[in-house]
Motif scaffolding. Sequence first.
Motif, short mmCIF file in Angstrom:
data_model
loop_
_atom_site.label_atom_id
_atom_site.label_comp_id
_atom_site.label_asym_id
_atom_site.label_seq_id
_atom_site.Cartn_x
_atom_site.Cartn_y
_atom_site.Cartn_z
N LEU A 282 31.41 36.53 35.55
CA LEU A 282 32.23 36.41 34.38
C LEU A 282 33.00 37.33 34.35
O LEU A 282 34.06 37.26 34.06
CB LEU A 282 31.14 36.30 33.19
CG LEU A 282 30.62 34.46 33.20
CD1 LEU A 282 29.45 35.05 31.83
CD2 LEU A 282 31.74 33.75 32.65
N ARG A 283 32.54 38.55 34.54
CA ARG A 283 33.61 39.85 34.41
C ARG A 283 34.41 39.85 35.50
O ARG A 283 35.67 40.07 35.21
CB ARG A 283 32.59 41.22 34.54
CG ARG A 283 33.47 42.39 34.34
CD ARG A 283 32.50 43.61 34.40
NE ARG A 283 31.29 43.80 33.68
CZ ARG A 283 30.04 43.72 34.11
NH1 ARG A 283 29.77 43.60 35.36
NH2 ARG A 283 29.25 43.67 33.00
N GLU A 284 34.10 39.59 36.80
CA GLU A 284 35.04 39.42 37.84
C GLU A 284 36.28 38.39 37.53
O GLU A 284 37.45 38.77 37.72
CB GLU A 284 34.41 39.28 39.26
CG GLU A 284 35.16 38.91 40.35
CD GLU A 284 34.69 38.78 41.61
OE1 GLU A 284 35.11 38.56 42.72
OE2 GLU A 284 33.27 38.78 41.64
N ALA A 285 35.58 37.21 37.14
CA ALA A 285 36.71 36.22 36.56
C ALA A 285 37.69 36.48 35.69
O ALA A 285 38.77 36.29 36.04
CB ALA A 285 35.86 34.92 36.50
N VAL A 286 37.11 37.14 34.68
CA VAL A 286 38.23 37.56 33.85
C VAL A 286 39.07 38.59 33.87
O VAL A 286 40.17 38.89 33.37
CB VAL A 286 37.71 37.65 32.24
CG1 VAL A 286 36.98 36.36 31.90
CG2 VAL A 286 36.55 38.71 32.30
N CYS A 287 38.74 39.44 34.99
CA CYS A 287 39.47 40.73 35.13
C CYS A 287 40.39 40.36 36.53
O CYS A 287 41.49 40.90 36.18
CB CYS A 287 38.29 41.72 35.65
SG CYS A 287 37.58 42.54 34.25
#
Length: 550
Positions: A282-287
């Motif tokens: 999730l963090r990678e996706a939004v970043c």
Amino acid sequence: MAAIAAAPPARQMNRDPGKRGARRRNGHVVDGTRANVSTANGPACKQYRPESFEQAPMYVAVLTYLGFGIVTLFGYFRDFLRAVGLEKCHLAQEREEQQDFVPMYQDFENFYTRNLYMRVRDNWNRPICSLPGPAFDLMERVSDDYNWTFRLTGKTIENVINMGSYNYLGFAENNEDFLKTVADKTLQYGAGVCSSRQEVGNLSIHEELEQLVANFIGVESSMTFGMGFATNSMNIPALVGKGCLILSDELNHTSLILGARLSGATIRVFKHNNMHSLEKMLREAVCTGQPRTHRPWKKILIMVEGIYSMEGSVVRLPEIVALKKKYKAYLYLDEAHSIGAVGPTGRGVTELFQLNPADVDVMMGTFTKSFGAGGGYIAGNKKLVDYLRSHSHGAVYATAMSPPVVEQIIRAMKCIMGVDGNTVGIQRIQQLAENTRYFRARLKEMGFIIYGNDSSPVVPILLYMPGKVVAFSRAMLQRKIGVVVVGFPATPITEARARFCVSAAHTRAMLDKVLHHLNEVGDDLCLKFSRRKCSPRPELFDESDFELDS
């Protein structure tokens, strides 16, 4: 149009340093004290029971690989005999005039079918000739050509205890008094509709069922479909598409996987029930956004199941809800095995964890298990359901659900809800929970390795070796116990298993008989591998480092 169908781009969420306080991991405080997860509707969620994924001794894995290696070598040898004409090939073959075509049948995947599965397929597709309730009758069959074909002997194997059906609450029954309303609706509407809901197949009982489902789950609206598998595979493509991201649990059902592939969305798989793996994605996706362009994803959809049908594990719903709120993602929850089967009143994992159903964006479930019928449903807010009615292929093109099936679902659901004033439904839910705890506890005492959550009526017993899988199924049938065995490629190659499904219709005497024979067969085949040693899998659950909203 539903909110999920017109979502804003996913944005990175900043942590509030003032909310840190005690650091939590998956609902646990670091010092080991259990942390409660507060929900929008107030009450703290029920504490999550630990799940068992015990590791087998090393020699078991070695022997398992060795067993598959031996049968593979013999498979290649038999293929050679077929190629030179010394052994007959029973499978479909190319026609002579199509020999120069790309092969339609003889591919590498077919190797497993013709050389491994065919030798043991007497353990599947057994013909049942009675009601598949807590016990059933089997038609005896034999094979004269090593399971390529079968012939019936005319004999019947009676009163086989059914430990394989998903008849969790025992509503797969033929009680004349209980089924009177179903018979009445059949006389009134007939057996089939022969039209889609959007044409002339929308009956009053269809609308009654959808309102009842919405009330039962505690959401605004719902819609029903005639096939549980298609409920997933046909609705997911209507919710997400190109430019969207799906985060799918690695053990999700094939219907979810197919729906995700048909959607055209980007799919990324996170480790089973592993919050660290999910949050990292999730963090990678939004970043970073989409590959190459780095534009924000149109939508991010997390797909999980309530109870995983092959593992017996329960979704870590409070933690997933916290993550989906934190990263502004959507949540798709498949409750095929959990609706009706868990929770004090059978309302699934949201009730089990005392969460607000509104925290789940798309709630899916089936009527094929706890309700003893067929079909599935999608439930959520009214905008979502209205959007799917006109955009889902399963809603627009599929024939409406059969009226007798609809009435069976209504009858079972009203019984669970106690609408008619009786407590039969609640008693069945309580009986299922009691049977589940008893069966799981006894198996652990005997020394079997079992997977899953203590609340799950799906109880996998690990058998590991391919030869023991076949021997186990045949030995249990000789003792008049019907079981489901599952092996590679449906499971990891070293984790073949027998999957038991506990039912409220099972009496204590039935369970004791099954346990007695399990104990005997376990000793005879040396299946008691438990050493009470945890595998690395549960340790992954404690690797996450995120805060739960309070």
